[in-house]
Every structure is written in C-alpha cells, then in structure tokens.
Design an enzyme around this catalytic site. Sequence first.
Site, short mmCIF file in Angstrom:
data_model
loop_
_atom_site.label_atom_id
_atom_site.label_comp_id
_atom_site.label_asym_id
_atom_site.label_seq_id
_atom_site.Cartn_x
_atom_site.Cartn_y
_atom_site.Cartn_z
N ASN A 38 0.84 -1.20 0.00
CA ASN A 38 0.00 0.00 0.00
C ASN A 38 0.88 1.24 0.00
OD1 ASN A 38 -0.38 -1.22 2.90
ND2 ASN A 38 -1.06 0.85 3.26
N ASP A 39 0.66 2.21 0.85
CA ASP A 39 1.24 3.55 0.70
C ASP A 39 2.72 3.61 0.30
OD1 ASP A 39 -1.07 3.68 2.15
OD2 ASP A 39 -0.20 4.68 3.87
N GLN A 55 4.57 0.39 2.07
CA GLN A 55 3.88 -0.46 3.04
C GLN A 55 3.75 -1.84 2.41
OE1 GLN A 55 2.11 0.64 6.43
NE2 GLN A 55 4.20 1.25 5.98
N ARG A 165 -0.23 9.27 13.14
CA ARG A 165 0.63 8.48 12.25
C ARG A 165 1.07 9.23 11.00
NH1 ARG A 165 -4.51 6.22 12.19
NH2 ARG A 165 -5.66 6.35 10.23
N GLU A 221 -5.19 10.99 6.46
CA GLU A 221 -4.00 10.15 6.47
C GLU A 221 -2.92 10.71 5.54
OE1 GLU A 221 -5.40 5.77 7.60
OE2 GLU A 221 -5.98 6.27 5.56
N TRP A 303 -8.57 1.90 -0.70
CA TRP A 303 -9.13 0.91 0.23
C TRP A 303 -10.56 0.53 -0.13
CZ3 TRP A 303 -5.76 -1.43 3.13
CH2 TRP A 303 -4.60 -0.78 3.51
C1 FRU Z 1 -3.09 4.75 4.66
C2 FRU Z 1 -2.74 4.00 5.90
C3 FRU Z 1 -1.84 4.84 6.77
C4 FRU Z 1 -1.10 3.82 7.59
C5 FRU Z 1 -0.93 2.70 6.60
C6 FRU Z 1 -0.98 1.33 7.19
O1 FRU Z 1 -3.35 3.96 3.55
O2 FRU Z 1 -3.90 3.61 6.58
O3 FRU Z 1 -2.51 5.81 7.54
O4 FRU Z 1 0.11 4.30 8.06
O5 FRU Z 1 -1.98 2.83 5.66
O6 FRU Z 1 -0.61 0.36 6.26
#
Ligand code: FRU
Length: 492
Positions: A38-39, A55, A165, A221, A303
């Site tokens: 992910n991110d 991620q 975060r 986020e 998501w």
């Molecule tokens: C955004 C998020 C962030 C978090 C990460 C967790 O997509 O929810 O806020 O750090 O993904 O994988």
Amino acid sequence: MKSHKLIKAREYEAEKDREIPAEERPLFHLSSRCGWMNDPNGFSVYDGIYHLFYQYYPYAPVWGPMHWGHAVSRDLVTWQYRPAALAPDTPADCDGCFSGSAVTLADGRHMLMYTGVMPEGNGSGRQLQVQCLAFGDGNEYEKHDGNPVLAATDLPEGLSCYDFRDPKLFRRADGTYGCVACGCTADRDARILLFRSDNGLDWHFESILAANHHRFGTIWECPDFFLLDGKAVLLCSPMDMQKTGKYSGGKGTLCLIGDYDRENCVLMNEQDQPVDEGIDFYATQTLLTPDGRRIMTAWMANWDNLQNNAEGLRWFGQMILPRELTVRNGRLCQQPVRELLAYRHDRHAYKDVPVSQKTELNGIRGRTMDVTLVIRPGDGGYRLFEIRLAEDDAFHTSFIYDRGRQEITADRSCSGAETAVLHRKSFRITEYSNELKLRLVLDRYSAELFVNDGEQTFTMTIGTDLGAEGISFRADGNAVMDIESFTLRKPA
Ligand code: FRU
C-alpha cells in the site's frame, strides 16, 4: 543486527520475486515485489538515486503486519528492488511499521521516520501509534535505540494517541527539521500536526498546521506539506468523506492550497480540490529533486475498491507514475515526470482526423502507450466523444467526454473485472473551452489520464488480459482530433 523477522522477509521476497516474470508486472510502475503493497513511504533522493519504500506484507496479497519494501531508481521510471528495509520486530513497532518518510541527516545518514504500532498494554486491547526512527546507508537500516521519539505525551491536549501516524519529514533552509503527521480529536476530526527538531533525533510539537472542522471526512491520512510556486500546499488522504459535488465520498485525496503564516506555523486561506478524480488513487507522497522539481507518487489503489486485481497476478499493489507538480491559477496541476519521454518510441501523429463512427488509426494500439489528443467540434459539433482502450471483441475500458455537461466518465465495467466494485466514475472538467486536451499513459494494468495539461487527472487500474490492445475513438456527432502517440519501451 538484522532480526529474524527481517531476514525471513528478505529470503521470502527474493525467492518469490524469482518466480514472477517481468511480463507479469507493469513495465514502469513500481509494483509490490511479492505479496501486498500500500502507501508509498520514504520517497527521497539519497546518494544520487531515488528511493521509494512502501507499506508491505510480503507473505500474501492482503494487508498484514506491515514491513517496508524498498526500491530505487535513477529516473523515477525504471525501478530496482532492494531488500525489505524494515520489519515489525521491536517493542515500539511489534504490531507494524506503518507509513513514514525519509530525510538526509547533516552527517550524511539516510533517516527514516515511521509510525510504530504497539499494544497499549493495559488490557485495553487497543494499539498505540508512535513515531520511530531508523538510520541507514540506502541499503541497510538500523532502528534507533531511543524509539519512540514521539508518543502520546508529545501530543497537544485532546489529541488521540490511537490515530497519530504517517510522519512526513522535511529539512528547512536553516538546517533544522520539520515533520507533519496525522492526528485527530476524540470525535475523529482531523488535525495536521507540525513538529520540529534541531538535530533530527529530538522532536517537539510546534503547531496545529491545519484543522478539518468536519469539512472533509474524518482523519486525514498521509499528510505532506511543502511550498510550491509561491503557495503553501497540504496534501492528505481523508477517510469517511461524504459525497458532494467535488468529492466522490469514501476514502479520497485532498489538496489544500493557501498561504503559510510563518509566525504561527499555520496554513491560511485555503482553496481545496481533490488530488485525483480516479478510482484507484490514495496516499500521496512527494520529494524535491536536485533540479528543484516537486514530484508526487501515490498508491494506485484505494481501500474502497481493493478487489480489482487482474486474475492470477502474484503481486498486489502498484504506485502511480511519479508526477511533476505545479500550482497554476491557484490549482494543483500534475504532469507525468519528463523522464518518461526517453521511453517513447514509434511516433504516430495525425492531424484533423474526423471522428464519428468507430475510428482506429494505424500504429495506435498497445498496453504501454503515451497518447496525446486534442479534440474539437467538427461540422454540427458532437455530444459525446469516447476513447476505448484495452479493447478486443469482448473487452474495453472507456473515457467518455460529454461536451454538454463538461464531464468525463471513466468506465471499466467491461474490462474483465469479476467483482462489482466501483467501475464507473465521472467528474466535471474545471476549465471549459472548445478544445479538450487529453494525455493518456497506459502501462499494462493501468490507465492514467491527464486533462488539459494536468489541470485534472484520473487514475485507474484495469485487469484486462494483455491481449486486448485495441485503442479506438467514437463520437456522437462530428468531432475532429489531432493525435500523437508513442509506444513506451525500456531501453534494450
Ligand atoms: C493509509 C494507511 C496509513 C497507515 C498505513 C498502514 O493507507 O492507513 O494511515 O500508516 O496505511 O498500512
């Protein structure tokens, strides 16, 4: 010392990566080495090359205990994997190494700041989010003994320690460091928190840079903050947005452009816009290149629409093609990085092509393409103009321009997808003129559309079998187009 968890992840990803042929991946969009991505994280220039971490859950194509994957590039287009950088292997991050960023320290080390997720430990069953550091040389990263460097006690009163975060670091002109992070109040109203540090290691709260006041969803986020073309820009990804005229609801992206009040460290007089109008776009992060360009990457997924991966792919998640940002007439504009031009081959250009019935042009087909069109009304004008891509007898994906409504609709419901997630989405164009200029970048499993020189963009993934390579045009009425197209290929 490398932990058992990190060694295991590295062995696993190296083995899986060998099993995945290059043709099963996008040509130039970074995809997960294996498992899940992910991110984007730690997007930075270090030691003369670009670094992009992400991620990462290597063991399955689903979200799991977060690691950081790692890749590097000389031109932001061709990426090479490096071994995973972080695993959730210390008390402060044992439940996950969440998103974060990177900066170069005064002593030359590459420093990562990321969110450690850890059990609260009082039987509450809840997880705390804290900020942690790791230092490295571009290959190996060692976690800081003093982690976490920011925790609940560093938060201003009323802010939640459960949703704290995604720190984004930056270096100030005076050599000190700044960082924005996502925070929220007890009633889930986003606050963007600004922290500062003289040496990069000791951090303290400076200000609330921006507050949501329940305007755009709940938590924002992955914030990023920078100055660009004389304006202050805040990018973030709000959760739980309501559908309004401009925003499509759910998890989205937001750009606030305003002025920076240096005395109070707050963003003022903001104008807002979505960063991208597409279906698969979330979690932006930027860097500044040595030649002064502000470049943005993002996760090419959302998501709310996860189940759209092509059947049989042994990876999940890709990043967008990095984009050059500018602020034009108070709006954020985006263009593919200019480095992509070196990948253009087989130019085909046609002028004043009349379009009404299905039109296909010699040389314009394929799934790794860079195509620019300018569309004008012909005799009597037209109502709709449609571009079909990834087309064969069974499948196609469309961008349809409705001239009366000044709206573009993307539709991938016929792309071979087998789940009923969002497949069709429309947006109004901001600048209307008689001519519409579109640039389309295709890379096997995705399409990125740039409208009127990047005033607006639309990003989506497509899972259509790679054999579907057709590109065709249709109009309801008479349209005329100029078109220039290139096949994108890597140097041999
Ligand atoms: C955004 C998020 C962030 C978090 C990460 C967790 O997509 O929810 O806020 O750090 O993904 O994988």
